[in-house]
Design a protein around this motif. Structure first.
Motif, PDB file in Angstrom:
ATOM      1  N   VAL A  53      20.509   9.561 -17.837  1.00  0.00           N
ATOM      2  CA  VAL A  53      20.198   9.345 -16.426  1.00  0.00           C
ATOM      3  C   VAL A  53      20.111  10.689 -15.698  1.00  0.00           C
ATOM      4  O   VAL A  53      19.193  10.933 -14.903  1.00  0.00           O
ATOM      5  N   ALA A  54      21.046  11.604 -15.989  1.00  0.00           N
ATOM      6  CA  ALA A  54      21.037  12.910 -15.321  1.00  0.00           C
ATOM      7  C   ALA A  54      19.741  13.655 -15.626  1.00  0.00           C
ATOM      8  O   ALA A  54      19.090  14.205 -14.720  1.00  0.00           O
ATOM      9  N   VAL A  55      19.328  13.647 -16.888  1.00  0.00           N
ATOM     10  CA  VAL A  55      18.094  14.356 -17.264  1.00  0.00           C
ATOM     11  C   VAL A  55      16.896  13.752 -16.546  1.00  0.00           C
ATOM     12  O   VAL A  55      16.026  14.454 -16.004  1.00  0.00           O
ATOM     13  N   MET A  56      16.859  12.418 -16.498  1.00  0.00           N
ATOM     14  CA  MET A  56      15.739  11.754 -15.832  1.00  0.00           C
ATOM     15  C   MET A  56      15.707  12.076 -14.343  1.00  0.00           C
ATOM     16  O   MET A  56      14.642  12.287 -13.754  1.00  0.00           O
ATOM     17  N   LEU A  57      16.900  12.153 -13.720  1.00  0.00           N
ATOM     18  CA  LEU A  57      16.954  12.469 -12.290  1.00  0.00           C
ATOM     19  C   LEU A  57      16.415  13.870 -12.026  1.00  0.00           C
ATOM     20  O   LEU A  57      15.594  14.098 -11.126  1.00  0.00           O
ATOM     21  N   VAL A  58      16.869  14.817 -12.847  1.00  0.00           N
ATOM     22  CA  VAL A  58      16.416  16.197 -12.664  1.00  0.00           C
ATOM     23  C   VAL A  58      14.897  16.268 -12.831  1.00  0.00           C
ATOM     24  O   VAL A  58      14.191  16.922 -12.061  1.00  0.00           O
ATOM     25  N   GLU A  78      12.339  36.957  -9.167  1.00  0.00           N
ATOM     26  CA  GLU A  78      13.720  37.295  -9.544  1.00  0.00           C
ATOM     27  C   GLU A  78      14.710  36.197  -9.174  1.00  0.00           C
ATOM     28  O   GLU A  78      15.528  35.782  -9.995  1.00  0.00           O
ATOM     29  N   ALA A  79      14.622  35.722  -7.946  1.00  0.00           N
ATOM     30  CA  ALA A  79      15.600  34.731  -7.471  1.00  0.00           C
ATOM     31  C   ALA A  79      15.536  33.474  -8.328  1.00  0.00           C
ATOM     32  O   ALA A  79      16.550  32.942  -8.784  1.00  0.00           O
ATOM     33  N   PHE A  80      14.300  33.048  -8.652  1.00  0.00           N
ATOM     34  CA  PHE A  80      14.124  31.847  -9.459  1.00  0.00           C
ATOM     35  C   PHE A  80      14.700  32.053 -10.862  1.00  0.00           C
ATOM     36  O   PHE A  80      15.405  31.206 -11.407  1.00  0.00           O
ATOM     37  N   GLU A  81      14.394  33.216 -11.441  1.00  0.00           N
ATOM     38  CA  GLU A  81      14.883  33.489 -12.801  1.00  0.00           C
ATOM     39  C   GLU A  81      16.402  33.415 -12.855  1.00  0.00           C
ATOM     40  O   GLU A  81      16.979  32.869 -13.786  1.00  0.00           O
ATOM     41  N   ARG A  82      17.048  33.995 -11.815  1.00  0.00           N
ATOM     42  CA  ARG A  82      18.510  33.989 -11.812  1.00  0.00           C
ATOM     43  C   ARG A  82      19.041  32.563 -11.753  1.00  0.00           C
ATOM     44  O   ARG A  82      19.945  32.191 -12.486  1.00  0.00           O
ATOM     45  N   ARG A  83      18.415  31.775 -10.863  1.00  0.00           N
ATOM     46  CA  ARG A  83      18.888  30.389 -10.723  1.00  0.00           C
ATOM     47  C   ARG A  83      18.667  29.622 -12.031  1.00  0.00           C
ATOM     48  O   ARG A  83      19.567  28.939 -12.521  1.00  0.00           O
ATOM     49  N   SER A  86      21.303  30.483 -14.590  1.00  0.00           N
ATOM     50  CA  SER A  86      22.636  29.884 -14.465  1.00  0.00           C
ATOM     51  C   SER A  86      22.598  28.385 -14.730  1.00  0.00           C
ATOM     52  O   SER A  86      23.541  27.835 -15.300  1.00  0.00           O
ATOM     53  N   VAL A  87      21.483  27.738 -14.371  1.00  0.00           N
ATOM     54  CA  VAL A  87      21.395  26.291 -14.680  1.00  0.00           C
ATOM     55  C   VAL A  87      21.451  26.084 -16.191  1.00  0.00           C
ATOM     56  O   VAL A  87      22.181  25.232 -16.708  1.00  0.00           O
ATOM     57  N   LEU A  89      22.765  28.029 -18.420  1.00  0.00           N
ATOM     58  CA  LEU A  89      24.106  28.341 -18.907  1.00  0.00           C
ATOM     59  C   LEU A  89      25.034  27.147 -18.697  1.00  0.00           C
ATOM     60  O   LEU A  89      25.736  26.707 -19.613  1.00  0.00           O
ATOM     61  N   VAL A  90      25.018  26.616 -17.460  1.00  0.00           N
ATOM     62  CA  VAL A  90      25.910  25.487 -17.141  1.00  0.00           C
ATOM     63  C   VAL A  90      25.570  24.282 -18.026  1.00  0.00           C
ATOM     64  O   VAL A  90      26.458  23.646 -18.606  1.00  0.00           O
ATOM     65  N   ALA A  91      24.261  24.002 -18.171  1.00  0.00           N
ATOM     66  CA  ALA A  91      23.864  22.862 -19.001  1.00  0.00           C
ATOM     67  C   ALA A  91      24.301  23.074 -20.448  1.00  0.00           C
ATOM     68  O   ALA A  91      24.768  22.147 -21.116  1.00  0.00           O
ATOM     69  N   GLY A  92      24.185  24.320 -20.937  1.00  0.00           N
ATOM     70  CA  GLY A  92      24.589  24.624 -22.308  1.00  0.00           C
ATOM     71  C   GLY A  92      26.073  24.383 -22.505  1.00  0.00           C
ATOM     72  O   GLY A  92      26.503  23.768 -23.496  1.00  0.00           O
ATOM     73  N   ILE A  93      26.866  24.865 -21.529  1.00  0.00           N
ATOM     74  CA  ILE A  93      28.322  24.680 -21.638  1.00  0.00           C
ATOM     75  C   ILE A  93      28.660  23.185 -21.585  1.00  0.00           C
ATOM     76  O   ILE A  93      29.465  22.690 -22.388  1.00  0.00           O
ATOM     77  N   ALA A  94      28.006  22.450 -20.672  1.00  0.00           N
ATOM     78  CA  ALA A  94      28.284  21.011 -20.553  1.00  0.00           C
ATOM     79  C   ALA A  94      27.960  20.296 -21.864  1.00  0.00           C
ATOM     80  O   ALA A  94      28.724  19.451 -22.331  1.00  0.00           O
ATOM     81  N   THR A  95      26.823  20.667 -22.479  1.00  0.00           N
ATOM     82  CA  THR A  95      26.449  20.038 -23.750  1.00  0.00           C
ATOM     83  C   THR A  95      27.507  20.303 -24.809  1.00  0.00           C
ATOM     84  O   THR A  95      27.938  19.395 -25.531  1.00  0.00           O
ATOM     85  N   THR A  96      27.930  21.568 -24.900  1.00  0.00           N
ATOM     86  CA  THR A  96      28.926  21.919 -25.910  1.00  0.00           C
ATOM     87  C   THR A  96      30.208  21.123 -25.691  1.00  0.00           C
ATOM     88  O   THR A  96      30.775  20.563 -26.645  1.00  0.00           O
ATOM     89  N   ILE A  97      30.638  21.048 -24.426  1.00  0.00           N
ATOM     90  CA  ILE A  97      31.871  20.310 -24.139  1.00  0.00           C
ATOM     91  C   ILE A  97      31.706  18.836 -24.516  1.00  0.00           C
ATOM     92  O   ILE A  97      32.573  18.235 -25.159  1.00  0.00           O
TER      93      ILE A  97
END
Ligand code: HEC
Ligand SMILES: [Cu+2]
Length: 336
Positions: A53-58, A78-83, A86-87, A89-97
């Protein structure tokens, strides 16, 4: 609208067709082992649903808020690349957890699912193309006995099932009681379950094993403990001697026509090992591994032409005159 209706019907039909309830269902858990399997199944479904559901929402948000393409598409924003960084990174960590957490959950379930308590009943089940040989093990040999396709167990007591195969690989599966376990030639696997409630639970071979794989079913019947003991003591006895002339003739024909080369009837000279033990065939509910209910008509039809009922099975069609068939049938029906 039609599409929605069709999708709805498909989902509803899938639920019915995949049989989410009943006597052969992981969702109808009736043992500590199957309850644990059901619990982790629901956890896995819940986590996967949240992720999906989260993936579909995004994705949806991306589609709706999509920005027009820039003129110089290769220029870095630059601003977009940074954002984005981090998205990811966060998604990667969430998947691992999530993956680690699910691994811990499923590892934790193994203690229950692969229980190894001292069993009250030990049954050795040997898979044959396409039926189940069931041997009750006991400390003293005269207490052990053999039957087929129907396992009875006492409620509330751990039952260990030792699994082996006589030919190809089969798989023992009673979804309402426990998970799958393979039967392999020359290797002894084991599984254990403790039925919580009395009832009849259907099992099925779950590893394709040839032509009649689909007709390789069995039942596990959980009985109150005194009822179980009565059944066991009755199964443990040899077959009663035939008393009336017709069944005496039936018993002679059973050996004379070669049935005894493949079937054992304890207490008689019939000692074959290739087919199911028939000592108490008249006390069983089904014949041919759950293919048909056991009644006179089906039993007669089976003996007359087993290849018609279960094509390819390892009992040949035997040439019998009708009076011989009647005598054998009469004899077998006395074997309570
Ligand atoms: C070559 C070996 C062989 C011979 C001979 C043979 N059978 Fe069988 N029989 C089998 C096998 C194997 C099965 C199990 C078939 C299956 O379910 O796939 C079976 C199944 C049965 C069953 C059903 C048992 C159950 O619990 O499901 C009955 C009853 C039976 N045979 C009776 C007979 C009679 C009566 C004769 C003689 C006319 C006979 N058989 C001859 C091999 C044999
Ligand atoms: Cu099988």
């Amino acid at each position: 609208m039609v599409v929605w209706l069709r999708s709805g019907l498909t989902v509803a039909a899938t639920c019915v067709l995949t049989s989410c309830t009943g006597w052969q269902s992981s969702f109808n858990a009736q043992a500590a082992q199957s309850e644990e399997i059901k619990r982790i199944l629901l956890i896995f479904i819940a986590v996967s649903t949240v992720v999906w559901v989260a993936v579909m929402l995004v994705l949806l948000v991306g589609l709706i808020r999509g920005r027009p393409l820039r003129e110089q598409r290769l220029d870095l924003d630059e601003a977009f690349e940074r954002r984005a960084g981090s998205v990811i990174l966060v998604a990667g960590i969430a998947t691992t957890i999530a993956v680690l957490a699910l691994s811990v959950v499923s590892y934790g379930a193994q203690r229950t699912v692969f229980a190894n308590d001292p069993p009250v009943v030990t049954v050795k089940v040997t898979g044959h193309q396409w039926w189940w040989e069931v041997q009750y093990q006991a400390d003293s040999p005269h207490l052990g006995f053999t039957t087929a396709n129907e396992i009875r167990v006492p409620v509330g007591q751990p039952v260990t099932v030792e699994l082996e195969s006589a030919d190809v690989i089969h798989s023992f599966w009673v979804p309402s009681l426990t998970g799958k376990m393979d039967l392999v030639t020359g290797q002894q696997n084991r599984t254990q379950f403790t039925a919580k409630n009395p009832g009849v639970y259907r099992g099925q071979c779950a590893e394709f094993c040839g032509m009649q794989h689909a007709h390789m079913a069995f039942t596990v019947t959980a009985l109150a403990q005194d009822e179980y003991r009565r059944w066991r003591d009755q199964q443990n006895q040899s077959a009663p001697s035939p008393s009336d002339p017709l069944s005496i003739r039936g018993e002679q024909l059973f050996r004379g026509r070669g049935c005894g080369l493949c079937h054992t009837i304890r207490g008689t000279l019939a000692g074959g090992q290739l087919g199911p033990d028939l000592t108490h065939i008249a006390s069983r509910d089904t014949i041919a591994a759950g293919t048909l209910p056991r009644n006179s008509g089906n039993l007669a039809a089976w003996i007359a032409d087993p290849q018609h009922i279960k094509p390819g099975n390892l009992m040949p069609k035997m040439p019998l005159r009708s009076d011989e068939l009647i005598a054998i049938l009469h004899y077998l029906e006395q074997l309570q």
